[in-house]
Design an enzyme around this catalytic site. Structure first.
Site, mmCIF file in Angstrom:
data_model
loop_
_atom_site.group_PDB
_atom_site.id
_atom_site.type_symbol
_atom_site.label_atom_id
_atom_site.label_comp_id
_atom_site.label_asym_id
_atom_site.label_seq_id
_atom_site.Cartn_x
_atom_site.Cartn_y
_atom_site.Cartn_z
ATOM 1 N N GLU A 86 0.579 -1.044 0.208
ATOM 2 C CA GLU A 86 0.099 -0.264 0.403
ATOM 3 C C GLU A 86 1.108 0.846 -0.066
ATOM 4 O OE1 GLU A 86 -2.741 -0.067 -0.945
ATOM 5 O OE2 GLU A 86 -4.214 -1.488 0.013
ATOM 6 N N HIS A 105 -1.999 2.863 8.612
ATOM 7 C CA HIS A 105 -3.461 2.315 7.791
ATOM 8 C C HIS A 105 -3.626 0.677 7.796
ATOM 9 C CE1 HIS A 105 -6.002 0.193 4.744
ATOM 10 N NE2 HIS A 105 -4.637 -0.724 4.598
#
Ligand SMILES: [Zn+2]
Length: 272
Positions: A86, A105
């Site tokens: 990510e 995240h």
């Protein structure tokens, strides 16, 4: 040995940043904000470099040597592992927000449930949330690890420090890693309170005047968040009407519902 505390601030040695990321990795895993190898954590080391958690590794098990250094375009500069899948989402935030020095995240269950239901955390229900974050919108769905997800996030990163990712999870950012982690905790806590009041069938929102006073208080505490300038964030009782967002909700079993319908039909026939 990874410490169980980290100090505020973003001005630290690379070794300190490495230990801090491992500590936050343990925190998000132990609080079930992530499971398995999910989630990722990064810090901005300097104007050209980012230190990130590696891909395909449990964030509760990282040691400082597992982390990866990349440039702001995602090219690996150092590390024996590969960078987070990510990473593009983190880099988007660093590139658009010079004030941000850390990104977290994760997939905390209650906030992620809101993301999966397409429900933003944008109601003026809790004073602390308004001071900390203003409100938390939902970004459109984008396949994790692709440009699609970055495109969905891009219009929001300037205005919010915490964003729900539709059908996926949550991303938070801040001037340092401790703040970005606290924002993740705050989002999940608020999601739980919002969900419980929704189950109770009653949500009493603060008024626009109450929210204004909180924003003044926020300035007084020296706290800041990107969402101060967004109109309609959060939704107040002025927007919702009478302070109660919804009519009372009741639940009945299928048998009870069938009995009610039969009764209504019987009464209707008797009248004809
Ligand atoms: Zn994810």
């Amino acid at each position: 040995m990874i410490a169980d505390s980290i100090s505020p601030g973003a001005v630290k040695s690379e070794d300190e940043h490495r230990r801090d990321i491992c500590t936050v990795g343990r925190w998000i895993h132990s609080r079930a904000f992530v499971v398995s190898t999910d989630g990722n954590v990064s810090v901005r080391l300097d104007p050209q470099r980012v230190l990130t958690s590696p891909t395909a590794m449990c964030k509760g098990m990282m040691v400082p040597d597992d982390l990866v250094i990349t440039d702001l375009r995602g090219r690996k500069l150092a590390g024996r592992r590969e960078a987070s899948s990510e990473l593009a989402m983190h880099l988007l935030i660093y590139n658009r927000r010079p004030d941000v020095h850390a990104v977290v995240h994760a997939h905390p269950p209650t906030a992620t449930a809101h993301a999966a239901a397409g429900i933003p955390l944008n109601k003026a229900l809790l004073s602390e949330l308004i001071i900390a974050l203003g409100c938390v919108p939902v970004a459109q769905y984008g396949t994790p690890g692709t440009q699609e997800l970055s495109d969905a996030l891009e219009p929001m990163v300037q205005h919010y420090d915490a964003i729900l990712l539709a059908n996926h999870g949550v991303v938070t950012c801040g001037p340092d890693l401790l703040t970005a982690f606290f924002r993740m905790e705050t989002v999940e806590h608020f999601a739980q309170v919002s969900f419980m009041t929704d189950l109770m069938g009653k949500q009493v929102l603060l008024s626009g005047r109450d929210v204004e006073k909180l924003l003044v208080a926020r300035a007084r505490y020296g706290a800041s968040t990107a969402s101060t300038v967004v109109p309609g964030c959060p939704v107040t009782s002025d927007d919702a009407g009478d302070g109660e967002q919804r009519p009372e909700r009741i639940s009945v079993t299928r048998e009870e519902l069938e009995a009610l319908i039969e009764e209504a039909v019987r009464k209707d026939r008797a009248l004809r």
